[in-house]
Design a protein around this motif. Structure first.
Motif, short mmCIF file in Angstrom:
data_model
loop_
_atom_site.label_atom_id
_atom_site.label_comp_id
_atom_site.label_asym_id
_atom_site.label_seq_id
_atom_site.Cartn_x
_atom_site.Cartn_y
_atom_site.Cartn_z
N TYR A 1 -9.64 -0.57 -8.41
CA TYR A 1 -10.07 0.35 -7.37
C TYR A 1 -11.40 -0.15 -6.79
CZ TYR A 1 -6.68 3.80 -9.07
OH TYR A 1 -5.53 4.45 -9.45
N LEU B 1 -14.97 6.15 -0.01
CA LEU B 1 -13.52 6.24 -0.17
C LEU B 1 -13.10 5.42 -1.39
CD1 LEU B 1 -12.26 5.89 3.52
CD2 LEU B 1 -12.65 7.97 2.19
N VAL C 1 -15.81 1.70 6.54
CA VAL C 1 -14.37 1.71 6.79
C VAL C 1 -14.10 2.18 8.21
CG1 VAL C 1 -12.15 2.60 6.01
CG2 VAL C 1 -13.97 2.22 4.35
N SER D 1 -10.43 3.33 -2.90
CA SER D 1 -9.35 2.60 -2.23
C SER D 1 -8.73 1.56 -3.15
CB SER D 1 -9.89 1.90 -0.97
OG SER D 1 -10.55 2.82 -0.13
N LYS D 2 -7.52 1.19 -2.80
CA LYS D 2 -6.80 0.15 -3.52
C LYS D 2 -5.95 -0.61 -2.51
CE LYS D 2 -5.04 -0.06 -8.24
NZ LYS D 2 -4.33 0.67 -9.32
N GLN D 3 -5.84 -1.93 -2.70
CA GLN D 3 -5.04 -2.75 -1.79
C GLN D 3 -4.40 -3.88 -2.57
OE1 GLN D 3 -6.58 -6.05 -1.00
NE2 GLN D 3 -7.91 -5.37 -2.65
N CYS E 1 -5.97 4.86 0.25
CA CYS E 1 -7.09 5.61 -0.31
C CYS E 1 -6.53 6.77 -1.12
CB CYS E 1 -8.01 6.13 0.79
SG CYS E 1 -8.84 4.81 1.71
N TRP F 1 -15.63 2.27 -1.11
CA TRP F 1 -16.08 1.77 0.20
C TRP F 1 -16.85 2.85 0.93
CZ3 TRP F 1 -10.56 -0.26 1.70
CH2 TRP F 1 -10.30 -1.43 0.97
N ALA G 1 -4.88 -0.70 3.31
CA ALA G 1 -5.29 -0.18 2.00
C ALA G 1 -4.79 1.25 1.87
CB ALA G 1 -6.80 -0.22 1.84
N ALA H 1 0.83 -1.20 0.00
CA ALA H 1 0.00 0.00 0.00
C ALA H 1 0.87 1.25 0.00
CB ALA H 1 -0.93 -0.01 1.21
N TYR I 1 -17.89 5.20 3.66
CA TYR I 1 -17.00 5.78 4.68
C TYR I 1 -17.28 5.20 6.06
CZ TYR I 1 -14.28 9.38 7.08
OH TYR I 1 -13.34 10.04 7.85
#
Length: 326
Positions: free
Chosen positions: A271, A261, A279, A263-265, A212, A274, A210, A110, A276
């Motif tokens: 992408y 959000l 999370v 996000s990427k992980q 963001c 999510w 993750a 990340a 908010y």
């Protein structure tokens, strides 16, 4: 007297008889073995590096890698019932590279994906991040159970400013987090990962990291200055680059389904959007070390106080050093 025995007829070992012209020539001696390698620290093993390279090659062969805007538009089309039709949507996002992890290196992956936003244009290679984390004793196998150590590592390898927020993503931190993302800066969040990579609540047993890189805001009205409506998706607006714009009105806390959000992980190259609050709730319940990891025979670097002290309710705001000073 008994005469001594005759000397046995041994061949002369010191000077052997030269071979006759009918004998095959003596083969040359075998080559000397290569010199022993110089002892030293082996390069850090980077889980998933080969997978990431193969993924990149596959994506390049398939065509251009989709941008964050294109990925979000795909999600909005596929999951249109998930997003409130009574709101207009403003997307703030930044493109991140794709990396696929293998092993417990989600936090380091990340951080590596956030690198180009903090140290343009390419950030720092994953190998370098892993090496520094090992040398400094922040990790044993790639795991990162301390948000504070993650912030220090980010400053060491990327030269950025890292702000550790405690107390979760809700008030009083909520507006601080959203304005950070609106400004285009990355956010690192520990959470529990569900089977589809989205946040869930497993008391820290599925702790994951993750990055963001943006936020999708649902607002009643879009400011008149500095925003353009998407030509393909009516109701979706983007800030116009290099243009002065009015800041958006942030959705109120408790406004359901109005803040997502981007996000990427390290378990997917896509992408994700999510909710908010989802999370926030996942980040606030990271309390226990995974029983499966505790029983796998490995030694992990866990701070005093465990997962609760190292991750629970903590996020990292990362800002390029030049902008942090300004």
């Amino acid at each position: 007297m008994i005469p001594p025995p005759e000397h046995p007829n041994f061949p002369d070992l010191a000077f052997p008889t030269p071979p006759s012209s009918l004998q095959a020539p003596t083969p040359p001696p075998p080559p000397l073995p290569p010199p022993a390698p110089v002892l030293g620290a082996a390069p850090p093993h980077v889980f998933g590096l080969e997978k990431s390279r193969l993924l990149k090659e596959a994506l390049e062969k398939a065509g251009r890698i989709p941008s964050c805007k294109e990925d979000v538009k795909r999600l909005l089309k596929l999951q249109k019932d998930r997003f409130r039709s009574d709101l207009r949507w403003i997307l703030f996002c930044a493109d991140l590279p794709s990396l696929i992890q293998e092993g417990p290196q989600c936090g380091l992956v990340a951080l590596c994906m956030a690198g180009p936003l903090l140290l343009p244009p390419n950030g720092v290679p994953l190998e370098r991040i892993v090496q520094v984390a090992l040398e400094q004793g922040y990790t044993a196998h790639g795991e990162m159970f301390s948000a504070a150590n993650m912030g220090t590592l980010a400053q060491e390898v990327l030269g950025c400013h890292a702000e550790l927020l405690c107390g979760g993503l809700g008030s009083p931190n909520r507006d601080r987090v959203l304005w950070h993302l609106v400004a285009g800066h990355p956010l690192l969040i520990p959470y529990d990962e569900d089977f589809n990579h989205e946040p869930c609540q497993r008391r820290g047993h599925k702790a994951h990291w993750a990055v963001c890189a943006g936020v999708l805001l649902g607002v009643p009205d879009v400011p008149s200055l500095g925003y353009a409506e998407d030509p393909e998706l009516p109701g979706l607006f983007h800030p116009v680059p290099s243009t002065a714009r009015q800041p958006p009105l942030l959705p109120e806390e408790g406004s359901l389904g109005a803040t997502y959000l981007l996000s990427k992980q390290g378990m997917s190259w896509h992408y994700q959007l999510w909710d908010y609050d989802q999370v926030r709730d996942s980040n606030l319940q990271l309390t226990d070390f995974s029983p499966s990891r505790a029983a796998d025979g490995r030694e992990y670097v866990v701070p005093a106080g465990g997962v609760r002290a190292g991750l629970c309710g903590q996020v990292l705001l990362l800002t390029p050093q030049a902008q942090a000073i300004a």
